[in-house]
Design an enzyme around this catalytic site. Structure first.
Site, PDB file in Angstrom:
ATOM      1  N   ARG A   1      54.451  49.494  42.270  1.00 33.96           N
ATOM      2  CA  ARG A   1      53.082  49.623  41.735  1.00 33.96           C
ATOM      3  C   ARG A   1      53.150  49.901  40.239  1.00 33.96           C
ATOM      4  NH1 ARG A   1      50.961  54.335  41.838  1.00 33.96           N
ATOM      5  NH2 ARG A   1      51.529  54.810  43.992  1.00 33.96           N
TER       6      ARG A   1
ATOM      7  N   TYR B   1      29.318  37.091  34.316  1.00 29.47           N
ATOM      8  CA  TYR B   1      29.753  36.680  35.659  1.00 29.47           C
ATOM      9  C   TYR B   1      29.116  37.586  36.735  1.00 29.47           C
ATOM     10  CZ  TYR B   1      32.860  35.897  39.614  1.00 29.47           C
ATOM     11  OH  TYR B   1      33.357  35.619  40.854  1.00 29.47           O
TER      12      TYR B   1
ATOM     13  N   ASP C   1      35.651  38.375  28.282  1.00 24.96           N
ATOM     14  CA  ASP C   1      36.114  37.643  29.459  1.00 24.96           C
ATOM     15  C   ASP C   1      36.366  36.207  28.997  1.00 24.96           C
ATOM     16  OD1 ASP C   1      36.310  36.084  31.767  1.00 24.96           O
ATOM     17  OD2 ASP C   1      34.890  37.314  32.891  1.00 24.96           O
TER      18      ASP C   1
ATOM     19  N   LYS D   1      41.459  31.037  37.983  1.00 25.90           N
ATOM     20  CA  LYS D   1      40.835  29.799  37.505  1.00 25.90           C
ATOM     21  C   LYS D   1      41.862  28.944  36.741  1.00 25.90           C
ATOM     22  CE  LYS D   1      37.332  31.885  39.368  1.00 25.90           C
ATOM     23  NZ  LYS D   1      36.389  32.729  38.650  1.00 25.90           N
TER      24      LYS D   1
HETATM   25  C1  LIG Z   1      35.835  34.042  38.818  1.00 29.58           C
HETATM   26  C2  LIG Z   1      35.460  34.841  37.627  1.00 29.58           C
HETATM   27  C3  LIG Z   1      35.661  36.230  37.595  1.00 29.58           C
HETATM   28  C4  LIG Z   1      36.174  37.009  38.779  1.00 29.58           C
HETATM   29  O1  LIG Z   1      37.494  36.724  39.061  1.00 29.58           O
HETATM   30  P1  LIG Z   1      38.152  36.826  40.533  1.00 29.58           P
HETATM   31  O2  LIG Z   1      39.537  36.358  40.312  1.00 29.58           O
HETATM   32  O3  LIG Z   1      37.330  35.956  41.426  1.00 29.58           O
HETATM   33  O4  LIG Z   1      38.053  38.264  40.932  1.00 29.58           O
HETATM   34  C5  LIG Z   1      35.339  36.890  36.419  1.00 29.58           C
HETATM   35  N1  LIG Z   1      34.838  36.240  35.352  1.00 29.58           N
HETATM   36  C6  LIG Z   1      34.629  34.920  35.353  1.00 29.58           C
HETATM   37  C7  LIG Z   1      34.074  34.259  34.137  1.00 29.58           C
HETATM   38  C8  LIG Z   1      34.930  34.168  36.485  1.00 29.58           C
HETATM   39  O5  LIG Z   1      34.695  32.846  36.480  1.00 29.58           O
END
Ligand SMILES: *Cc1c(COP(=O)(O)O)cnc(C)c1O
Length: 377
Positions: A46, A98, A170, A195
């Site tokens: 961890r 998001y 983000d 993504k």
């Molecule tokens: C998908 C997404 C998230 C969340 O991520 P996860 O891996 O699904 O927890 C946060 N911000 C954006 C812009 C996203 O497209």
């Protein structure tokens, strides 16, 4: 070193023991301590794992930061980063954030008396007005989801810095290949690595990068203490995906540009939202802070019925949530990513029931065009 070279070599040496090119998957929870009194780099997984460390170093290098952190999901990364704030602190968040971030900001952090306000980051005066004596940070996402609105990062960061705010960005939609917010003055960069970084729709993970040693300590305390870490197998998949980020993004972005232009040229499509299109309101701002328009766009198709028919009849795009994979994905924000937002608020934001978001994959654009044309008939 150029970006493409960094993706392949990312400061990682061949495996010392064997010369293996790939990073070994250290599938272990604990480590033998050679000299118990001395301590060593790895003692419990961890707190640290060599496979995770390779990924964390790679993302730090790519985002031009100093410290990277890998989490079990994008949301774990975002929630952990926001956990550096304390009760009584106030955080500003862009209103088109998001959905998962919106949920944590409205239903979780307020329980710990972290105050959150949603702001229209397009209006610098509104941002300035929203800053209070206890405001500690501003959280941004550009391009926004699902309407690909652009935030002028330099302008908001300059304002935030006057007030000593921490700026979080983000960067999921752009990936470090196209946009590096730390180089524009941001303090914390976050990714849903699920993504574009993973890129193959086969792994969930999150990443965080900072460039300040004090912030790094605070984030590491949360990563180790809260413990939402990414496992070694998934770190390996992220490292594997990362190597092709540039070639994937180049090809997917080219496809997105072609399809977005084709949709824009059709008289039966009322609107296409993509920063690569001439006529996108902040295209120049976007291209001054990013190296491309990315592979995600959205469009209105004139009616809810037509949108649903498109989603049901399109063959080469999965009707699904998520984005950034090698497969084209068509999503329906009203019922998927933005279903939790009350209808009136959705309407105010322009998220209408004829809106479809497309993440363009690696299929040949000619096939996608033919498929989309049929699905829009
Ligand atoms: C998908 C997404 C998230 C969340 O991520 P996860 O891996 O699904 O927890 C946060 N911000 C954006 C812009 C996203 O497209």
């Amino acid at each position: 070193m150029e970006f493409g070279t960094k993706l392949i070599h990312f400061g990682h040496d061949y495996d010392k023991e064997t010369g293996a090119l790939g990073v070994p998957i250290y599938q272990t929870s604990t480590f033998h301590q050679h000299e118990v009194e001395k301590g060593q780099e790895y003692d419990y997984a961890r707190s640290g794992n060599p496979t995770r460390k390779a990924l964390e170093d790679a993302i730090a290098l790519l985002e031009v930061g100093t410290h990277g952190f890998a989490f079990a999901s994008g949301m774990a990364a975002i929630a952990s980063a926001l956990s550096v704030f304390s009760s009584g602190d106030h955080v500003l968040i862009c209103e088109e954030v998001y959905g998962g971030t919106f949920r944590m900001a409205t239903k979780f952090f307020p329980r710990f008396d972290v105050e959150i306000s949603f702001i229209n980051v397009g209006e610098l005066d509104d941002v300035a007005q929203a800053i209070r004596p206890n405001t500690k940070a501003v959280f941004l996402e550009t391009p926004s989801n699902p309407l690909l609105k652009i935030t002028d990062l330099r302008a908001v960061i300059a304002l935030a810095k006057q007030k000593n705010l921490i700026v979080l960005v983000d960067n999921t939609f752009m990936s470090p290949y196209l946009q590096r917010p730390l180089s524009l003055g941001a303090d914390i960069v976050l990714h849903s690595a699920t993504k574009f970084i993973g890129g193959h729709s086969d792994v969930v993970g999150g990443l965080c990068v900072v460039k300040d040693p004090d912030l790094a300590k605070r984030i590491y305390f949360i990563q180790n203490g809260f413990g939402a870490v990414l496992g070694p197998q998934d770190c390996f998949l992220m490292l594997r995906g990362l190597k092709t980020l540039k070639v994937r993004m180049d090809a997917q972005q080219k496809g997105a540009q072609e399809i977005a232009q084709w949709l824009q040229s059709r008289s039966d499509i009322p609107a296409v939202f993509y920063p690569g299109l001439v006529g996108h309101p902040l295209r120049d701002t976007h291209l001054s802070q990013a190296d491309g328009a990315g592979a995600v766009f959205s469009f209105r198709c004139a009616s809810k019925e037509r949108a649903l028919k498109f989603l049901h009849s399109v063959r080469l795009a999965a009707a699904a949530v998520s984005l950034g994979g090698v497969e084209t994905i068509a999503s329906y924000p009203v019922k998927m990513s933005h279903a939790a937002i009350p209808p009136l608020e959705r309407a105010r934001l322009g998220i209408t029931d004829d809106l479809i978001r497309i993440s363009v994959g690696l299929e040949d654009p000619a096939d996608l065009l033919e498929d989309f044309a049929n699905a829009l008939k």
